[in-house]
Design a protein around this motif. Sequence first.
Motif, PDB file in Angstrom:
ATOM      1  N   GLN B 192       0.702  -1.285  -0.158  1.00  0.00           N
ATOM      2  CA  GLN B 192      -0.221   0.082  -0.434  1.00  0.00           C
ATOM      3  C   GLN B 192       0.826   1.368  -0.187  1.00  0.00           C
ATOM      4  OE1 GLN B 192      -3.466   0.396   2.548  1.00  0.00           O
ATOM      5  NE2 GLN B 192      -4.361  -1.203   1.532  1.00  0.00           N
ATOM      6  N   ALA B 197       1.883   6.203  -2.867  1.00  0.00           N
ATOM      7  CA  ALA B 197       2.615   7.358  -4.223  1.00  0.00           C
ATOM      8  C   ALA B 197       2.198   7.637  -5.036  1.00  0.00           C
ATOM      9  CB  ALA B 197       4.077   6.223  -3.811  1.00  0.00           C
ATOM     10  N   ASN B 199      -0.586   7.316  -5.951  1.00  0.00           N
ATOM     11  CA  ASN B 199      -1.857   7.958  -5.461  1.00  0.00           C
ATOM     12  C   ASN B 199      -1.820  10.043  -5.908  1.00  0.00           C
ATOM     13  OD1 ASN B 199      -3.761   9.146  -3.406  1.00  0.00           O
ATOM     14  ND2 ASN B 199      -4.379   8.114  -5.069  1.00  0.00           N
ATOM     15  N   LEU B 200      -0.754   9.939  -4.912  1.00  0.00           N
ATOM     16  CA  LEU B 200      -0.020  11.258  -4.560  1.00  0.00           C
ATOM     17  C   LEU B 200       0.850  11.808  -5.981  1.00  0.00           C
ATOM     18  CD1 LEU B 200       1.802  10.424  -0.986  1.00  0.00           C
ATOM     19  CD2 LEU B 200      -0.353  12.441  -1.816  1.00  0.00           C
ATOM     20  N   GLY B 201       1.209  10.987  -6.366  1.00  0.00           N
ATOM     21  CA  GLY B 201       1.500  11.011  -7.907  1.00  0.00           C
ATOM     22  C   GLY B 201       2.646  10.732  -9.245  1.00  0.00           C
ATOM     23  N   ALA B 202       3.305  10.402  -7.819  1.00  0.00           N
ATOM     24  CA  ALA B 202       4.760   9.518  -8.435  1.00  0.00           C
ATOM     25  C   ALA B 202       5.170   8.656  -9.348  1.00  0.00           C
ATOM     26  CB  ALA B 202       5.429   8.880  -7.058  1.00  0.00           C
TER      27      ALA B 202
ATOM     28  N   VAL C  98      -7.220  12.774  -7.989  1.00  0.00           N
ATOM     29  CA  VAL C  98      -8.537  11.578  -6.981  1.00  0.00           C
ATOM     30  C   VAL C  98      -7.151  11.673  -6.064  1.00  0.00           C
ATOM     31  CG1 VAL C  98      -9.566   9.645  -6.313  1.00  0.00           C
ATOM     32  CG2 VAL C  98     -10.152  11.230  -8.631  1.00  0.00           C
ATOM     33  N   ASN C  99      -7.686  11.801  -5.093  1.00  0.00           N
ATOM     34  CA  ASN C  99      -6.908  11.155  -3.397  1.00  0.00           C
ATOM     35  C   ASN C  99      -7.423  10.326  -3.065  1.00  0.00           C
ATOM     36  OD1 ASN C  99      -5.221  14.107  -4.673  1.00  0.00           O
ATOM     37  ND2 ASN C  99      -4.418  11.935  -3.755  1.00  0.00           N
ATOM     38  N   LEU C 100      -6.177   9.273  -2.058  1.00  0.00           N
ATOM     39  CA  LEU C 100      -6.989   7.926  -1.641  1.00  0.00           C
ATOM     40  C   LEU C 100      -6.741   7.840  -0.474  1.00  0.00           C
ATOM     41  CD1 LEU C 100      -8.730   5.437  -0.592  1.00  0.00           C
ATOM     42  CD2 LEU C 100      -7.056   3.956  -2.109  1.00  0.00           C
ATOM     43  N   PHE C 102      -5.578   5.307   3.196  1.00  0.00           N
ATOM     44  CA  PHE C 102      -5.851   4.178   3.108  1.00  0.00           C
ATOM     45  C   PHE C 102      -6.437   3.898   4.701  1.00  0.00           C
ATOM     46  CE2 PHE C 102      -3.317   4.831  -0.456  1.00  0.00           C
ATOM     47  CZ  PHE C 102      -2.882   3.654  -1.320  1.00  0.00           C
ATOM     48  N   GLY C 120       3.683  14.352  -2.119  1.00  0.00           N
ATOM     49  CA  GLY C 120       2.178  14.536  -2.886  1.00  0.00           C
ATOM     50  C   GLY C 120       2.156  16.474  -3.385  1.00  0.00           C
ATOM     51  N   ARG C 167      -1.986  14.698   4.684  1.00  0.00           N
ATOM     52  CA  ARG C 167      -1.519  13.919   3.360  1.00  0.00           C
ATOM     53  C   ARG C 167      -2.184  14.728   1.926  1.00  0.00           C
ATOM     54  NH1 ARG C 167       1.823   8.719   2.685  1.00  0.00           N
ATOM     55  NH2 ARG C 167       0.191   7.715   2.379  1.00  0.00           N
ATOM     56  N   ALA C 168      -3.792  13.585   2.317  1.00  0.00           N
ATOM     57  CA  ALA C 168      -5.020  13.817   1.260  1.00  0.00           C
ATOM     58  C   ALA C 168      -5.287  14.982   0.638  1.00  0.00           C
ATOM     59  CB  ALA C 168      -5.699  12.638   1.095  1.00  0.00           C
ATOM     60  N   LYS C 171      -3.480  18.482  -1.559  1.00  0.00           N
ATOM     61  CA  LYS C 171      -3.039  18.191  -2.676  1.00  0.00           C
ATOM     62  C   LYS C 171      -4.091  18.795  -3.255  1.00  0.00           C
ATOM     63  CE  LYS C 171      -1.454  14.803  -5.145  1.00  0.00           C
ATOM     64  NZ  LYS C 171      -0.195  14.793  -5.905  1.00  0.00           N
TER      65      LYS C 171
END
Lengths: 256, 306, 347
Positions: B192, B197, B199-202, C98-100, C102, C120, C167-168, C171
């Motif tokens: 995960q 990472a 998901n945050l744009g990496a 879209v941000n997730l 977890f 991010g 963190r989400a 962005k």
Amino acid sequence: MRNLGWLRVPFIFTYAFLYIPIAVLVVMSFNASKSPFVWTGFSTQWYTALFNNELIRQGFINTMIVAVGATILATILGTLLAIGVSRYFRSAIVEAYSLAPAIIPDLVLAIGLLAFFALVGVTLSLFSVLLAHVVFGMAFVAAVVIARIGQTDSSLEEASRDLGAGVVTTFRKITLPSLAPAIIAGALLVFTLSLDEFVIAYFTNGPTTPTLPIVIYSMVRFGVTPEINALAALLLLVSFTIVISAQRITRLTDAV
Amino acid sequence: MSASTTQSGRGAARRRALTGRAIFAGPGLLYITLFMTIPVLLVLVYSFFQRGRFGGIVWEFTLENYVRAFEPVYLNVLSNSLVIAGTTTVLALVIGYPTAYAITRLPKRWRTVALVLVVLPFWTNFLIRTYAWIVLLNSEGPINSSLVDAGIISAPIGLLYTPGAVIVGLVYAYLPLVILPVYASIERLDRQLIEAASNLGASRVRAFFDVTLPLTLPGVMIGAIFVFVPSLGNFVVPELLGGGKTVMVGNLIRDQFLEARDWPFGAVLALFVISLLVILFAIQAAISRRINGTGKRYAAKQVTHA
Amino acid sequence: MTLDSTNAPLLRVSSVSKAYGDVVALDDVNIEIQQNEFFALLGPSGCGKTTLLRSIAGFEDPDAGAITILGAGSGTGSGPGEGGQIDLLSLPPNKRPVNLMFQSYALFPHMNVRKNIAYGLEREGLGKDEIAERVNEVLITTGLTDKADVRPAQLSGGQRQRVALARAIVKRPRLLLLDEPLSALDRKVRAEMQIELKRLQHEVGITFVVVTHDQEEAMSMADRIAVMHEGRVQQIADPVTLYSQPANVFVADFIGTGSLLHGIVANAVLLLRPEAVHISAEMAGAQLHGEVVETHFFGGSSTTSVRVAEMETLIVASHPGAPKFAVGERVGISWNADDAILLEDQP
């Protein structure tokens, strides 16, 4: 395999790299030609030659003496050590100390033992090799058994002791049976290690009782002969069989 | 009444623990002390005394042996060894890391098979495995003849008895020791985190360098130590595949003990290898503590396969 | 803001299906989520809600269907369909607006809180000053300023959750997905975080989609809820409607408590919520008669469970104050026809 993507390249490379040299040796051991490089036809003559080679036969006997003796001693000491470390000490430092002989470079252990035997006046012989092989063999047995103990729960033993059984009875009736697979696997591993061990034997052995790896070393130094190919093929077969059995007995890789 | 019962109970428990330690761990720990610790300490002691004429030792204190290690001849061997062992380590990691990564992606059943196949060669005779490369790299060997047959080269080239051959032999010997700890560290990594990472744009490459690599660094370090240190101390591969032209610390140590009969100087060289081992393990421990505060039992776990 | 953009849904999930071998995870799922909505995907484990969430984020590939998101009005450059719908499935996960958050939070253990939050923004290629400014802003919003230089391992569960959230939201995504955001927290912190999430959603003006198996959590936070079961959407509605007009037996059973009675109305199931059931010693005029088998007193209110002869399910009634009947007493049960809910009888 299919979903590995480009990782297939290093993956396939690694296994080819690991096994092609071994495969070449095995194939060449059945070569009729005296040259170990050019294939001229199938023959088992090098295996026959091998069995008639007095040096190799003597080396094999010496190796078996050391390997059997070292396996018995290392298995007993290593099993007890593993139980002691994980049941009665529970200390990371003691555990690391118990496993250190498996990590220390063989050359360092070899010269240390040579110096030690010279100092205390032990004559170098198969017996000194055996004493040396027990040190690292014990650490390997301990490592396998400790991993196994980590997977079993200790409540059975505690219950047994609560019911009044002594340390020794508990060990015989409860601990030993549950650890049997790991102990056998550990013993098999020590046996192969000792069978194949060269560096320490080279330093701690007497001049008149070479073990098989020492015989191989002197042969290989003189160059390539088809006899070595045959010997290599046999040794590979032995090691593969033993390690795969050990793996099947305790799923060794699960302990990663 | 009840207080004294529990106290004697506690006392009995303590006695039982001590008996257990003595019976079970006692013989093994004693054996290790006698046949590993004392011999290694002996090496340390010998390094401070003078050589005997026919090997052994003369009990006169000296720092001469340490000074000698800084003579250009020996410094040359040391730096040469470090370069060869370093190259071996880097190559083994470059091959081993992606292989370990690929194994973690296999279905669970195949993962076990793949791992056993990695370990298997390691458990076979080391001399035999080195010998295989003499056959392969020989001027009449299969590599040269297939290159000639393919018309890539017109005449066999000298592959054997080169530093390259030594490096190939060392990588071959120790590659399994890289793959196992690296595999374990990738397997343990929370997938995960890579998804996070991403998901945050990496990008995938970015996520690998920002997340996967740093978090598997403790395993990489263990693998590197398991290749680097034994490579330094290996004298068989340089001799058989290097033809004696490539001299490494291992060869020097061997010669000091078995040929030159200068044990104290051999001891100094062996201490060099040992201190490197200790220093590298200390760095590894520091790195894994920095990364996630774990990794204590890491090295010990790997022994099962080594 | 144009009329058009307020009416068009932010996210549109159309006919999405996904199977793993024989197991159907998503079966023709259709959902539209409006801008600034707090939306919940609710269902038992294995109902497909997590697969849907991961499909939106890009970690699963649906076998069929489309997922689109409304293009940003003020060009984020994330697609050609400015103002129109962008096809999410054609974008890799790292390119989706879209941000997730977890379930396990997935905080980078080797980075401190500030670095986790900045990660991010760094990937967007923003300037150092802007990153620092936005991170500080979010640290204040989430109350983490004094923890900025600490590693995740040194934080409590509630603090970790805040970092994950920070963190989400730093962005500024169009859509924030939250996977079981409160499940790892203990009861007390969970109640606080519920309010906190709701406050944050208002404050930052981001559309939230929460996945949860906890109906109370969904009911108390969400504007609308999609109830899922076996890969299918059972009903999409606001909490009150879900409770008072469940679409089927599954939703009725999953949301709230109540007694599902078979055989009273032909070919239908009758749902009686506890507060709709009246019990009294008066047998005359009661629809059913039974015997009290259990009573519970909750301080301000009580429930009484009644067994009616030849009926499998107990009928539960709730009323203010202490229990009025003792176990073993015979009582009459009645309800207003308007308060009873009729559901289609499913096999």
